[in-house]
Design a protein around this motif. Structure first.
Motif, PDB file in Angstrom:
ATOM      1  N   LEU A  55       0.807  -1.218   0.000  1.00  0.00           N
ATOM      2  CA  LEU A  55       0.000   0.000   0.000  1.00  0.00           C
ATOM      3  C   LEU A  55       0.842   1.270   0.000  1.00  0.00           C
ATOM      4  O   LEU A  55       0.316   2.360  -0.166  1.00  0.00           O
ATOM      5  N   SER A  56       2.156   1.137   0.156  1.00  0.00           N
ATOM      6  CA  SER A  56       3.055   2.296   0.150  1.00  0.00           C
ATOM      7  C   SER A  56       3.747   2.491  -1.190  1.00  0.00           C
ATOM      8  O   SER A  56       4.567   3.392  -1.330  1.00  0.00           O
ATOM      9  N   HIS A  57       3.433   1.672  -2.169  1.00  0.00           N
ATOM     10  CA  HIS A  57       4.082   1.769  -3.478  1.00  0.00           C
ATOM     11  C   HIS A  57       3.857   3.157  -4.057  1.00  0.00           C
ATOM     12  O   HIS A  57       2.745   3.688  -4.004  1.00  0.00           O
ATOM     13  N   LYS A  58       4.901   3.749  -4.610  1.00  0.00           N
ATOM     14  CA  LYS A  58       4.811   5.154  -5.012  1.00  0.00           C
ATOM     15  C   LYS A  58       3.826   5.410  -6.155  1.00  0.00           C
ATOM     16  O   LYS A  58       3.251   6.482  -6.238  1.00  0.00           O
ATOM     17  N   ASP A  62      -3.793   2.974  -4.011  1.00  0.00           N
ATOM     18  CA  ASP A  62      -4.661   1.952  -3.438  1.00  0.00           C
ATOM     19  C   ASP A  62      -4.534   0.653  -4.228  1.00  0.00           C
ATOM     20  O   ASP A  62      -4.080   0.647  -5.366  1.00  0.00           O
ATOM     21  N   ARG A  63      -4.928  -0.434  -3.568  1.00  0.00           N
ATOM     22  CA  ARG A  63      -4.844  -1.767  -4.163  1.00  0.00           C
ATOM     23  C   ARG A  63      -6.179  -2.473  -3.976  1.00  0.00           C
ATOM     24  O   ARG A  63      -6.852  -2.286  -2.968  1.00  0.00           O
ATOM     25  N   SER A  64      -6.507  -3.315  -4.932  1.00  0.00           N
ATOM     26  CA  SER A  64      -7.742  -4.087  -4.803  1.00  0.00           C
ATOM     27  C   SER A  64      -7.544  -5.174  -3.758  1.00  0.00           C
ATOM     28  O   SER A  64      -6.431  -5.651  -3.530  1.00  0.00           O
ATOM     29  N   PHE A  65      -8.641  -5.550  -3.154  1.00  0.00           N
ATOM     30  CA  PHE A  65      -8.589  -6.605  -2.153  1.00  0.00           C
ATOM     31  C   PHE A  65      -8.114  -7.905  -2.788  1.00  0.00           C
ATOM     32  O   PHE A  65      -7.365  -8.669  -2.170  1.00  0.00           O
ATOM     33  N   ASP A  66      -8.494  -8.140  -4.032  1.00  0.00           N
ATOM     34  CA  ASP A  66      -8.077  -9.363  -4.726  1.00  0.00           C
ATOM     35  C   ASP A  66      -6.561  -9.424  -4.877  1.00  0.00           C
ATOM     36  O   ASP A  66      -5.959 -10.477  -4.671  1.00  0.00           O
ATOM     37  N   VAL A  67      -5.935  -8.314  -5.218  1.00  0.00           N
ATOM     38  CA  VAL A  67      -4.471  -8.284  -5.367  1.00  0.00           C
ATOM     39  C   VAL A  67      -3.800  -8.515  -4.014  1.00  0.00           C
ATOM     40  O   VAL A  67      -2.852  -9.302  -3.904  1.00  0.00           O
ATOM     41  N   LEU A  68      -4.294  -7.850  -2.987  1.00  0.00           N
ATOM     42  CA  LEU A  68      -3.720  -8.032  -1.650  1.00  0.00           C
ATOM     43  C   LEU A  68      -3.894  -9.467  -1.172  1.00  0.00           C
ATOM     44  O   LEU A  68      -2.980 -10.060  -0.603  1.00  0.00           O
ATOM     45  N   GLN A  69      -5.054 -10.042  -1.444  1.00  0.00           N
ATOM     46  CA  GLN A  69      -5.329 -11.414  -1.030  1.00  0.00           C
ATOM     47  C   GLN A  69      -4.407 -12.390  -1.770  1.00  0.00           C
ATOM     48  O   GLN A  69      -3.938 -13.365  -1.194  1.00  0.00           O
ATOM     49  N   LYS A  70      -4.132 -12.093  -3.019  1.00  0.00           N
ATOM     50  CA  LYS A  70      -3.251 -12.949  -3.818  1.00  0.00           C
ATOM     51  C   LYS A  70      -1.832 -12.950  -3.252  1.00  0.00           C
ATOM     52  O   LYS A  70      -1.189 -13.985  -3.154  1.00  0.00           O
ATOM     53  N   GLY A  97     -18.386  -1.780  -7.507  1.00  0.00           N
ATOM     54  CA  GLY A  97     -18.607  -2.608  -6.326  1.00  0.00           C
ATOM     55  C   GLY A  97     -17.372  -3.327  -5.817  1.00  0.00           C
ATOM     56  O   GLY A  97     -17.432  -4.040  -4.829  1.00  0.00           O
ATOM     57  N   SER A  98     -16.238  -3.141  -6.491  1.00  0.00           N
ATOM     58  CA  SER A  98     -15.016  -3.830  -6.060  1.00  0.00           C
ATOM     59  C   SER A  98     -14.439  -3.155  -4.818  1.00  0.00           C
ATOM     60  O   SER A  98     -14.589  -1.955  -4.609  1.00  0.00           O
ATOM     61  N   GLU A  99     -13.783  -3.952  -4.015  1.00  0.00           N
ATOM     62  CA  GLU A  99     -13.228  -3.509  -2.727  1.00  0.00           C
ATOM     63  C   GLU A  99     -11.762  -3.122  -2.902  1.00  0.00           C
ATOM     64  O   GLU A  99     -10.965  -3.905  -3.404  1.00  0.00           O
ATOM     65  N   TRP A 100     -11.423  -1.910  -2.487  1.00  0.00           N
ATOM     66  CA  TRP A 100     -10.056  -1.408  -2.592  1.00  0.00           C
ATOM     67  C   TRP A 100      -9.599  -0.911  -1.224  1.00  0.00           C
ATOM     68  O   TRP A 100     -10.418  -0.499  -0.400  1.00  0.00           O
ATOM     69  N   TRP A 101      -8.298  -0.915  -1.006  1.00  0.00           N
ATOM     70  CA  TRP A 101      -7.726  -0.504   0.272  1.00  0.00           C
ATOM     71  C   TRP A 101      -6.606   0.492   0.029  1.00  0.00           C
ATOM     72  O   TRP A 101      -5.841   0.379  -0.943  1.00  0.00           O
ATOM     73  N   ARG A 102      -6.512   1.491   0.915  1.00  0.00           N
ATOM     74  CA  ARG A 102      -5.401   2.456   0.855  1.00  0.00           C
ATOM     75  C   ARG A 102      -5.017   2.837   2.273  1.00  0.00           C
ATOM     76  O   ARG A 102      -5.826   2.752   3.197  1.00  0.00           O
ATOM     77  N   LEU A 103      -3.781   3.253   2.433  1.00  0.00           N
ATOM     78  CA  LEU A 103      -3.316   3.694   3.742  1.00  0.00           C
ATOM     79  C   LEU A 103      -3.944   5.032   4.080  1.00  0.00           C
ATOM     80  O   LEU A 103      -4.005   5.929   3.235  1.00  0.00           O
ATOM     81  N   LEU A 104      -4.396   5.159   5.299  1.00  0.00           N
ATOM     82  CA  LEU A 104      -4.975   6.415   5.748  1.00  0.00           C
ATOM     83  C   LEU A 104      -3.946   7.542   5.652  1.00  0.00           C
ATOM     84  O   LEU A 104      -4.287   8.677   5.335  1.00  0.00           O
ATOM     85  N   SER A 105      -2.692   7.215   5.861  1.00  0.00           N
ATOM     86  CA  SER A 105      -1.632   8.224   5.789  1.00  0.00           C
ATOM     87  C   SER A 105      -1.420   8.754   4.370  1.00  0.00           C
ATOM     88  O   SER A 105      -0.767   9.772   4.190  1.00  0.00           O
ATOM     89  N   ARG A 106      -1.992   8.107   3.363  1.00  0.00           N
ATOM     90  CA  ARG A 106      -1.828   8.550   1.971  1.00  0.00           C
ATOM     91  C   ARG A 106      -3.069   9.239   1.428  1.00  0.00           C
ATOM     92  O   ARG A 106      -3.170   9.499   0.225  1.00  0.00           O
ATOM     93  N   MET A 107      -4.024   9.587   2.284  1.00  0.00           N
ATOM     94  CA  MET A 107      -5.252  10.235   1.819  1.00  0.00           C
ATOM     95  C   MET A 107      -4.977  11.585   1.169  1.00  0.00           C
ATOM     96  O   MET A 107      -5.583  11.914   0.151  1.00  0.00           O
ATOM     97  N   ASP A 108      -4.059  12.367   1.727  1.00  0.00           N
ATOM     98  CA  ASP A 108      -3.727  13.666   1.118  1.00  0.00           C
ATOM     99  C   ASP A 108      -3.176  13.473  -0.288  1.00  0.00           C
ATOM    100  O   ASP A 108      -3.529  14.216  -1.214  1.00  0.00           O
ATOM    101  N   GLU A 109      -2.328  12.488  -0.441  1.00  0.00           N
ATOM    102  CA  GLU A 109      -1.764  12.185  -1.758  1.00  0.00           C
ATOM    103  C   GLU A 109      -2.864  11.770  -2.738  1.00  0.00           C
ATOM    104  O   GLU A 109      -2.874  12.191  -3.890  1.00  0.00           O
TER     105      GLU A 109
END
Length: 121
Positions: A55-58, A62-70, A97-109
């Motif tokens: 989730l910190s990749h420059k 954000d990343r899909s839940f499917d990618v993170l799960q993989k 409807g897809s589920e994505w995740w991002r770091l709260l610390s990257r919301m400004d970005e």
């Protein structure tokens, strides 16, 4: 006066020395206990670190839940979601409807990038 001062000074020095020994002993014991906890829950710690890494990749905010799960295999869906929350991530849903995740610390970005894209159109 010396008869009172010398034993008092010796007691004070002994107490200070004993306090220092106790401090350093407890500090070492705390460090040892922390190491044991890390070893006990190593899988969870490493899963959180891996989630933060993805989730910190420059270039991907954000990343899909499917990618993170993989990439974080071996966890049930809800268990992986708990790991992501402990890593400091938040869940968002896309229009499809897809589920994505991002770091709260990257919301400004994320907001800045969204503004830049909308200005281009």
């Amino acid at each position: 006066m010396t008869e009172i001062l010398l034993p008092t000074l010796a007691a004070l020095i002994g107490t200070a020395f004993g306090g220092l020994i106790t401090y350093f002993t407890q500090r070492q014991q705390l460090s040892h206990n922390l190491q044991i906890l890390k070893e006990t829950y190593k899988t969870d710690f490493m899963a959180e670190e891996t989630a933060k890494h993805f989730l910190s990749h420059k270039s991907h905010i954000d990343r899909s839940f499917d990618v993170l799960q993989k990439h974080l295999g071996g966890f049930e869906d809800d268990e992986l979601r708990k790991i992501l929350v402990r890593a400091g991530a938040i869940r968002v849903y896309r229009e499809d409807g897809s589920e994505w995740w991002r770091l709260l610390s990257r919301m400004d970005e994320y907001i800045d990038r969204k503004k830049t894209i909308s200005k281009a159109y």
